[in-house]
Design an enzyme around this catalytic site. Structure first.
Site, mmCIF file in Angstrom:
data_model
loop_
_atom_site.group_PDB
_atom_site.id
_atom_site.type_symbol
_atom_site.label_atom_id
_atom_site.label_comp_id
_atom_site.label_asym_id
_atom_site.label_seq_id
_atom_site.Cartn_x
_atom_site.Cartn_y
_atom_site.Cartn_z
ATOM 1 N N ASP B 102 2.292 -5.178 -8.692
ATOM 2 C CA ASP B 102 2.939 -5.852 -7.339
ATOM 3 C C ASP B 102 2.477 -4.244 -6.758
ATOM 4 O O ASP B 102 2.650 -3.279 -6.517
ATOM 5 C CB ASP B 102 4.192 -5.918 -6.951
ATOM 6 C CG ASP B 102 3.785 -7.327 -5.814
ATOM 7 O OD1 ASP B 102 2.462 -6.636 -5.087
ATOM 8 O OD2 ASP B 102 4.899 -7.608 -5.253
ATOM 9 N N ALA B 103 0.518 -3.899 -6.550
ATOM 10 C CA ALA B 103 -0.006 -3.005 -5.705
ATOM 11 C C ALA B 103 -0.736 -3.375 -4.721
ATOM 12 O O ALA B 103 -0.531 -2.804 -3.947
ATOM 13 C CB ALA B 103 -0.779 -2.550 -6.897
ATOM 14 N N LYS B 104 -1.453 -5.297 -4.654
ATOM 15 C CA LYS B 104 -2.079 -5.043 -3.311
ATOM 16 C C LYS B 104 -2.668 -4.357 -2.759
ATOM 17 O O LYS B 104 -3.289 -3.755 -1.633
ATOM 18 C CB LYS B 104 -0.684 -4.701 -2.031
ATOM 19 C CG LYS B 104 0.889 -6.509 -2.192
ATOM 20 C CD LYS B 104 1.063 -6.589 -0.858
ATOM 21 C CE LYS B 104 2.668 -7.763 -1.378
ATOM 22 N NZ LYS B 104 3.128 -7.033 -2.591
ATOM 23 N N ARG B 105 -3.343 -3.328 -4.171
ATOM 24 C CA ARG B 105 -4.890 -3.056 -3.990
ATOM 25 C C ARG B 105 -6.154 -3.887 -2.786
ATOM 26 O O ARG B 105 -5.493 -4.859 -3.072
ATOM 27 C CB ARG B 105 -5.224 -2.193 -4.704
ATOM 28 C CG ARG B 105 -4.277 -1.170 -5.278
ATOM 29 C CD ARG B 105 -3.726 -0.050 -4.727
ATOM 30 N NE ARG B 105 -3.144 0.299 -5.530
ATOM 31 C CZ ARG B 105 -1.809 0.570 -5.381
ATOM 32 N NH1 ARG B 105 -0.984 0.411 -4.331
ATOM 33 N NH2 ARG B 105 -0.950 1.866 -5.981
#
Lengths: 302, 302
Positions: B102-105
């Protein structure tokens, strides 16, 4: 310290708004600095990148006020890359450069706390002066960063209109009150008020507005009169000096109201790729920085 | 390997869609694992977190198909935290758990390349099976991730409607064709087609749709019939089992079409905070996982 006041004071001294991007593309590292395969997974790569970035930082004091490391280029090297970023940030601040981390983070508030702690708190491994943020999740998710901006004098730049070809997919869609990017900018005005600097009236809640969209810059400026702009896309991404400054306004010593970033154009000028020794690499990089600074300096003085 | 096909096959075996979030909040680490001050800057903190996360991972094989480490909680510990994340990812994959980072890059394409390389390429320090992404910059910025999904069988989950209180600020604004989140979901349909799995018909281009918004899930499902949903906000953030599954559809062995994440509820159940020895901590965590899996399992079987 207040981020916007400090930045504006330094920009006035230098008489230009150039920001030096630190985007160490592995494929562009000049022969002079290359080691091993320069693949991301080669253990020799981080040292080569660090040497290049260190040499680049040495060219900057007195030439620019602020640097913008792009964290993706460090993350791609894994934990060794992040450790290197921490040293790069320390080295930049030792050279009295402001550090704006281009991380474009955005997450729900309890998670955003983690990012705010990682990059904006005193004593953090990569303690930066400012950070870029993504607005998609909503204003409550910016709050952990705004709190650090208030407590520690940090700066925030929220994405509004980006400089990539597909930026319109979402950002240009028309709402009742205008396109998405304008509405996002307008929705940040109250947060911007909380971070206005006593010396200059500029807010530490800044906005990212791509330099290849000059008209959009004017429209965002109307909605966000106190926010500094981070204008990416100068140089390599195709924008010229006059276009990059369309959101700037008259200040005591020329146009002001933001910073204009160049990354590849400064760190990887053509002449530097051919340099056979450190002195000629330095001349090539100095020349590229001085040309960009001069061009922007002339444009703000007009 | 194809991410969606593999995930769906494992979920069918387990008969529930529970995803175990790994969000090591420092303030919630139970006494049993605490060392030093548990501040982010205390050098003892990473080892305490790693011990907790390792013990948690040991509870998961046979219980869940997939884990979702939240990278911010590792980044807040600096380079040592990122090095730990790399070991955690390896440990999870050794236990045959799928890893969704879960990095939401989200960044312009040349930069997104760096993130794609960091987390989706074979041999990367933190080589994951899937990653969460932010759509604000536009579809061209997703392309580096889609290419890795095609080449290496990875999965992507793009933010559509998040579970935080302020998610409506931008995501709910009304466009001509519906609210922003629906239009974002619809705009990804073509990309989703490129990543459809031969075995199940589900796409590895998934969407994040918060569990506390059941009606929104139904509307997104209409626009994105082939995309797996990552439903956050189950448990601690307040959503119930039936609400979390409103975007699921009938499959060969019950409702399917995504994963439902619980983080704090599994890693930090109340009883685990009071545990005085490893065995009682394990019982508390096992109980929390089995309860959540059972509740979701019943709901998909209906």
């Amino acid at each position: 310290m207040h981020f916007a006041d400090t930045l504006i004071a330094r920009l006035r001294e230098l008489s230009h708004p150039l920001c030096a991007g630190i985007d160490p593309h592995l494929g562009l590292v000049p022969p002079l600095f290359r080691r091993g395969t320069m693949e991301a997974t080669d253990p020799e790569t981080p040292a080569a990148v660090e040497e290049l970035v260190g040499a680049f930082l040495d060219r900057l004091p007195g030439r620019v006020a602020i640097v913008k490391p792009q964290i993706a280029f460090f993350e791609q090297l894994g934990a060794a890359g992040v450790a290197m970023l921490e040293r790069v940030v320390v080295a930049a601040r030792e050279r009295e450069l402001l550090v704006l981390l281009d991380a474009k983070r955005g997450d729900i508030a309890s998670t955003a706390e983690g990012y705010a702690r990682a990059y904006l708190e005193p004593g953090a491994g990569a303690e930066c002066d400012a950070i870029t943020l993504n607005p998609y999740l909503g204003r409550d998710t910016l709050e952990p960063f705004v709190l650090r901006a208030e407590s520690f004098g940090r700066g925030l730049f929220v994405l509004v209109k980006t400089s990539n070809p597909g930026s319109g997919d979402l950002q240009d869609l028309e709402l009742k009150d205008g396109p998405v990017y304008e509405v996002v900018a307008g929705g940040l005005a109250q947060l911007a008020e909380r971070l206005v600097g006593p010396a200059t009236g500029w807010s530490s809640l800044g906005l990212v507005v791509g330099g290849i969209y000059p008209e959009q810059q004017e429209r965002v400026r109307e909605r966000a009169p106190k926010s500094l702009f981070l204008v990416p896309g100068y140089g390599a991404q195709g924008g010229g000096a006059a276009d990059a400054l369309r959101g700037f306004v008259a200040g005591p010593s020329g146009l002001e109201g933001g910073i204009v970033n160049s990354s590849r154009g400064l760190m990887f000028p053509e002449a530097a790729a051919r340099a056979e020794d450190a002195a000629s690499w330095e001349r090539a990089v100095d020349g590229a920085i001085d040309r960009a600074a001069g061009e922007l300096g002339e444009a703000v003085a007009r």
